[in-house]
Scaffold this motif. Structure first.
Motif, PDB file in Angstrom:
ATOM      1  N   LEU A   1      33.153 -42.360  38.528  1.00 23.69           N
ATOM      2  CA  LEU A   1      33.689 -43.308  37.552  1.00 23.69           C
ATOM      3  C   LEU A   1      35.206 -43.214  37.574  1.00 23.69           C
ATOM      4  O   LEU A   1      35.771 -42.116  37.489  1.00 23.69           O
TER       5      LEU A   1
ATOM      6  N   GLN B   1      39.035 -45.481  36.432  1.00 26.91           N
ATOM      7  CA  GLN B   1      39.644 -46.602  35.713  1.00 26.91           C
ATOM      8  C   GLN B   1      40.176 -47.631  36.705  1.00 26.91           C
ATOM      9  O   GLN B   1      40.514 -47.304  37.851  1.00 26.91           O
ATOM     10  N   ALA B   2      40.249 -48.866  36.262  1.00 25.82           N
ATOM     11  CA  ALA B   2      40.826 -49.917  37.092  1.00 25.82           C
ATOM     12  C   ALA B   2      42.225 -49.502  37.547  1.00 25.82           C
ATOM     13  O   ALA B   2      43.004 -48.944  36.763  1.00 25.82           O
TER      14      ALA B   2
ATOM     15  N   LYS C   1      39.133 -52.322  41.283  1.00 27.19           N
ATOM     16  CA  LYS C   1      38.891 -53.363  40.282  1.00 27.19           C
ATOM     17  C   LYS C   1      37.461 -53.234  39.762  1.00 27.19           C
ATOM     18  O   LYS C   1      36.595 -52.738  40.483  1.00 27.19           O
ATOM     19  N   PRO C   2      37.193 -53.726  38.570  1.00 27.51           N
ATOM     20  CA  PRO C   2      35.815 -53.666  38.070  1.00 27.51           C
ATOM     21  C   PRO C   2      34.810 -54.320  39.019  1.00 27.51           C
ATOM     22  O   PRO C   2      33.665 -53.856  39.118  1.00 27.51           O
TER      23      PRO C   2
ATOM     24  N   THR D   1      32.720 -52.300  41.547  1.00 30.36           N
ATOM     25  CA  THR D   1      31.591 -51.478  41.108  1.00 30.36           C
ATOM     26  C   THR D   1      30.345 -51.818  41.915  1.00 30.36           C
ATOM     27  O   THR D   1      29.940 -52.976  42.002  1.00 30.36           O
TER      28      THR D   1
ATOM     29  N   THR E   1      31.832 -46.688  40.103  1.00 33.05           N
ATOM     30  CA  THR E   1      31.931 -47.487  38.893  1.00 33.05           C
ATOM     31  C   THR E   1      33.384 -47.565  38.469  1.00 33.05           C
ATOM     32  O   THR E   1      34.041 -46.532  38.312  1.00 33.05           O
ATOM     33  N   VAL E   2      33.880 -48.784  38.313  1.00 30.87           N
ATOM     34  CA  VAL E   2      35.270 -49.006  37.933  1.00 30.87           C
ATOM     35  C   VAL E   2      35.300 -49.590  36.531  1.00 30.87           C
ATOM     36  O   VAL E   2      34.803 -50.694  36.291  1.00 30.87           O
ATOM     37  N   ALA E   3      35.896 -48.842  35.610  1.00 31.84           N
ATOM     38  CA  ALA E   3      35.977 -49.274  34.217  1.00 31.84           C
ATOM     39  C   ALA E   3      37.240 -50.089  33.991  1.00 31.84           C
ATOM     40  O   ALA E   3      38.304 -49.755  34.524  1.00 31.84           O
ATOM     41  N   SER E   4      37.119 -51.136  33.191  1.00 30.29           N
ATOM     42  CA  SER E   4      38.288 -51.984  32.920  1.00 30.29           C
ATOM     43  C   SER E   4      39.114 -51.441  31.775  1.00 30.29           C
ATOM     44  O   SER E   4      38.709 -50.544  31.059  1.00 30.29           O
TER      45      SER E   4
END
Length: 122
Positions: free
Chosen positions: A11, A13-14, A87-88, A91, A119-122
């Motif tokens: 996981l 972050q963007a 980028k999200p 994912t 997994t990319v979180a926005s």
């Protein structure tokens, strides 16, 4: 026979980065061209990147060009995918695969790993 094992997902972050690794068993790794593919929920598996057996030729999907870098170390039986500027929409489960053909075509890849989740979180 080639067995492939991916690692390095997680996981993030963007805007962040990850490095995926794919380690192959067997002594013939250097004979194969390698590819990375990804599959997002509800979508088809898609091509991400390709590297020739020598590492001299690479190819990228337009969606990742300039952000992802594929490389390989034949002495370590490993192919890498460096992911930057995530980028999200990146994912997905990321898969490495081996082929004797210089191709983006999924069906031309003979051996597949089990995948690693990014997994990319926005």
């Amino acid at each position: 026979q080639v067995q492939l094992v991916e690692s390095g997902g997680g996981l993030v972050q963007a805007g962040g980065s990850l490095r995926l690794s794919c380690t192959a068993s067997g002594r013939t790794f250097s004979h194969y061209h390698m590819g990375w593919f990804r599959q997002a929920p509800g979508k088809e598996r898609e091509f991400v990147a390709f590297i020739s057996w020598s590492g001299g030729i690479t190819d990228y999907a337009d969606s990742v060009k300039g952000r992802f870098t594929i490389s390989r170390d034949n002495a370590k039986n490993t192919v890498y995918l460096q992911l930057t500027g995530l980028k999200p929409e990146d994912t997905a489960v990321y898969y490495c695969a081996a082929t004797m053909s210089s191709t983006r075509t999924l069906s031309r890849y003979n051996y597949w790993g089990q995948g690693t989740q990014v997994t990319v979180a926005s």
